[in-house]
Scaffold this active site. Structure first.
Site, mmCIF file in Angstrom:
data_model
loop_
_atom_site.group_PDB
_atom_site.id
_atom_site.type_symbol
_atom_site.label_atom_id
_atom_site.label_comp_id
_atom_site.label_asym_id
_atom_site.label_seq_id
_atom_site.Cartn_x
_atom_site.Cartn_y
_atom_site.Cartn_z
ATOM 1 N N ARG A 64 0.866 -1.197 0.000
ATOM 2 C CA ARG A 64 0.000 0.000 0.000
ATOM 3 C C ARG A 64 0.885 1.223 0.000
ATOM 4 O O ARG A 64 1.787 1.337 0.835
ATOM 5 C CB ARG A 64 -0.907 0.031 1.239
ATOM 6 C CG ARG A 64 -1.496 1.432 1.481
ATOM 7 C CD ARG A 64 -2.536 1.511 2.551
ATOM 8 N NE ARG A 64 -3.771 0.873 2.123
ATOM 9 C CZ ARG A 64 -4.944 1.080 2.706
ATOM 10 N NH1 ARG A 64 -5.047 1.891 3.742
ATOM 11 N NH2 ARG A 64 -6.031 0.471 2.265
ATOM 12 N N HIS A 85 -7.577 0.743 -6.180
ATOM 13 C CA HIS A 85 -7.773 -0.016 -4.933
ATOM 14 C C HIS A 85 -8.493 -1.324 -5.304
ATOM 15 O O HIS A 85 -9.665 -1.511 -4.990
ATOM 16 C CB HIS A 85 -8.597 0.831 -3.953
ATOM 17 C CG HIS A 85 -8.530 0.379 -2.531
ATOM 18 N ND1 HIS A 85 -7.752 -0.682 -2.103
ATOM 19 C CD2 HIS A 85 -9.161 0.849 -1.418
ATOM 20 C CE1 HIS A 85 -7.898 -0.828 -0.790
ATOM 21 N NE2 HIS A 85 -8.750 0.075 -0.358
ATOM 22 N N GLN A 132 -10.378 -3.691 -2.806
ATOM 23 C CA GLN A 132 -11.631 -3.071 -2.350
ATOM 24 C C GLN A 132 -12.761 -3.354 -3.336
ATOM 25 O O GLN A 132 -13.913 -3.586 -2.959
ATOM 26 C CB GLN A 132 -11.423 -1.559 -2.195
ATOM 27 C CG GLN A 132 -12.646 -0.807 -1.722
ATOM 28 C CD GLN A 132 -12.950 -1.030 -0.246
ATOM 29 O OE1 GLN A 132 -12.058 -0.896 0.594
ATOM 30 N NE2 GLN A 132 -14.178 -1.370 0.080
ATOM 31 N N ASP A 141 -16.715 8.275 -1.170
ATOM 32 C CA ASP A 141 -15.416 8.084 -0.519
ATOM 33 C C ASP A 141 -15.079 9.405 0.176
ATOM 34 O O ASP A 141 -15.727 10.431 -0.087
ATOM 35 C CB ASP A 141 -14.364 7.730 -1.596
ATOM 36 C CG ASP A 141 -12.981 7.417 -1.023
ATOM 37 O OD1 ASP A 141 -12.882 7.123 0.190
ATOM 38 O OD2 ASP A 141 -11.999 7.465 -1.789
ATOM 39 N N CYS A 168 -15.997 2.641 1.179
ATOM 40 C CA CYS A 168 -14.854 1.784 1.519
ATOM 41 C C CYS A 168 -14.433 1.954 2.969
ATOM 42 O O CYS A 168 -13.817 1.066 3.542
ATOM 43 C CB CYS A 168 -13.695 2.077 0.580
ATOM 44 S SG CYS A 168 -13.090 3.771 0.656
ATOM 45 N N ARG A 206 -13.865 -7.544 2.730
ATOM 46 C CA ARG A 206 -12.451 -7.314 2.410
ATOM 47 C C ARG A 206 -11.632 -8.563 2.730
ATOM 48 O O ARG A 206 -10.745 -8.945 1.989
ATOM 49 C CB ARG A 206 -11.886 -6.133 3.228
ATOM 50 C CG ARG A 206 -12.510 -4.771 2.978
ATOM 51 C CD ARG A 206 -12.332 -4.269 1.578
ATOM 52 N NE ARG A 206 -10.958 -4.322 1.121
ATOM 53 C CZ ARG A 206 -9.972 -3.501 1.504
ATOM 54 N NH1 ARG A 206 -10.226 -2.504 2.330
ATOM 55 N NH2 ARG A 206 -8.741 -3.630 1.038
HETATM 56 N N1 NVA Z 1 -9.514 7.439 -1.330
HETATM 57 C C1 NVA Z 1 -9.183 6.963 -0.006
HETATM 58 C C2 NVA Z 1 -9.524 5.516 0.155
HETATM 59 C C3 NVA Z 1 -9.264 4.954 1.535
HETATM 60 C C4 NVA Z 1 -9.529 3.497 1.644
HETATM 61 C C5 NVA Z 1 -7.712 7.230 0.255
HETATM 62 O O1 NVA Z 1 -6.910 6.974 -0.655
HETATM 63 O O2 NVA Z 1 -7.373 7.696 1.331
HETATM 64 N N1 CP Z 2 -11.116 0.631 2.884
HETATM 65 C C1 CP Z 2 -9.834 0.590 3.264
HETATM 66 O O1 CP Z 2 -8.914 0.340 2.477
HETATM 67 O O2 CP Z 2 -9.660 0.809 4.578
HETATM 68 P P1 CP Z 2 -8.260 0.951 5.330
HETATM 69 O O3 CP Z 2 -7.635 2.242 4.891
HETATM 70 O O4 CP Z 2 -8.619 0.944 6.799
HETATM 71 O O5 CP Z 2 -7.391 -0.223 4.960
#
Ligand code: NVA
Ligand code: CP
Length: 331
Positions: free
Chosen positions: A106, A133, A136, A229, A270, A315
């Site tokens: 990540r 993602h 997800q 989101d 998400c 997930r």
């Molecule tokens: N768009 C958000 C998704 C978090 C799961 C981010 O990248 O922070």
């Molecule tokens: N939805 C998601 O990816 O959550 P986290 O940032 O908690 O992993």
């Protein structure tokens, strides 16, 4: 279907049949978990979990799924490794690839996870980049299928910043699976035009459609799934909050939007979500901008149409399916 040895970096790399196979495998693994049937067929293997951004769901899903499959895990937190500071991605990939059977990553740009995959020699799984993602998406598709019994032909509306990982990923998965995708946002938040073009071509083959609109009323009418989101994603500067709140407030998912969609529509997010002031950032934004909720109202978040916790649970089952399939587990 044999996905052994494949990376899982973005859904553009996967066919409709492969995505549906992963969803079926996830549903099977979920049923086995509920019945208490062990699937620890990958005993003796180990996976590395690299997080250059924070996480609750993705980290926990990878750890629980790996342990259920019998594997060991090493969590590398955003500050606790040499990656990027003293060691390049290519070097890190070649080190970890000699110790682990798979690597989750990540972080920031999609090119980083692609580079990791190029050098690792073992499957690499994208746990979120700025661009995509994909794990997800599997959870969201499993949730939609559980709630609405189908995917093909479903009308999915994404409200908010459609240029980032979630908007891009919904557009891709809908194009692959023959769904009708609408990004609803001010024009400057529309997805990248090259990606829109690619997705329109894919949708042409799958029977799906891709629409972009700035009119929430038109977008929400008759939708099966409403998604949103956070308005400011991980890694973005604090300075953008004011502009985002101003630009995206008309795209908040509230009772009016859900009523336009109809009582059978479901709401997905998400997570984490800003639906109240019970978080540090939520209360800070509340004090700064005089708001109590952002991308979704607390009323919708807590409503019967909201399936966000089922989505969060999924997930784990879907990530388990990705690891099992790409590591060649006989489930
Ligand atoms: N768009 C958000 C998704 C978090 C799961 C981010 O990248 O922070
Ligand atoms: N939805 C998601 O990816 O959550 P986290 O940032 O908690 O992993």
């Amino acid at each position: 279907m044999n996905l052994q040895g494949r990376h899982f970096l973005k859904l553009l790399d996967y066919s409709r049949e492969e995505i549906l196979y992963l969803l079926d495998l996830a549903a099977d693994l979920k049923e086995k978990k509920k019945k208490g049937i062990a699937v620890d067929v990958l005993r003796g293997r180990n996976v590395a979990l690299i997080f250059e951004k924070t996480s609750t769901r993705t980290r926990c899903a990878f750890e629980v799924a790996a342990h259920d499959l019998g594997m060991g895990t090493t969590y590398l937190d955003p500050s606790g490794s040499q990656i990027g500071k003293k060691e390049s991605i290519a070097d890190t990939a070649r080190v970890l690839g000699r110790m682990y059977e798979g690597i989750e990553y990540r972080g920031f740009g999609q090119e980083i996870v692609e580079e990791l995959a190029k050098y690792a020699g073992v499957p690499v799984w994208n746990g979120l980049t700025d661009d995509f993602h994909p794990t997800q998406m599997l959870a969201d598709m499993l949730t939609i299928r559980e709630c609405l019994s189908r995917l093909s032909g479903i009308r999915l509306v994404y409200m908010g910043d459609a240029r980032f990982n979630m908007g891009n990923s919904y557009m891709v998965v809908c194009a692959k699976l023959g769904m009708h995708f609408t990004a609803c946002a001010p024009e400057k938040y529309f997805p990248d035009s090259a990606l829109v073009k690619t997705c329109r071509e894919l949708a042409g083959q799958s029977g799906g459609t891709i629409s972009l609109t700035s009119d929430p009323t038109q977008a929400a009418a008759g939708a099966d799934v409403i998604c949103t989101d956070v308005w400011v994603s991980m890694g973005e500067p604090d300075a953008v909050w004011e502009e985002r709140i101003r630009d995206l407030s008309p795209y908040q998912v509230n009772r009016h939007i859900m009523e336009l969609a109809g009582e059978r529509a479901i709401f997905l997010h998400c997570l984490p979500a800003f639906h109240d002031l019970k978080t540090k950032i939520g209360s800070e934004m509340g004090a700064r901008f005089g708001i109590t909720e952002m991308e979704v109202t607390d009323e919708v978040f807590e409503s019967a149409q909201s399936v966000v916790f089922q989505e969060a649970e999924n997930r784990m089952h879907t990530i388990k399916a990705v690891m099992a399939a790409t590591l060649g587990a006989k489930v």
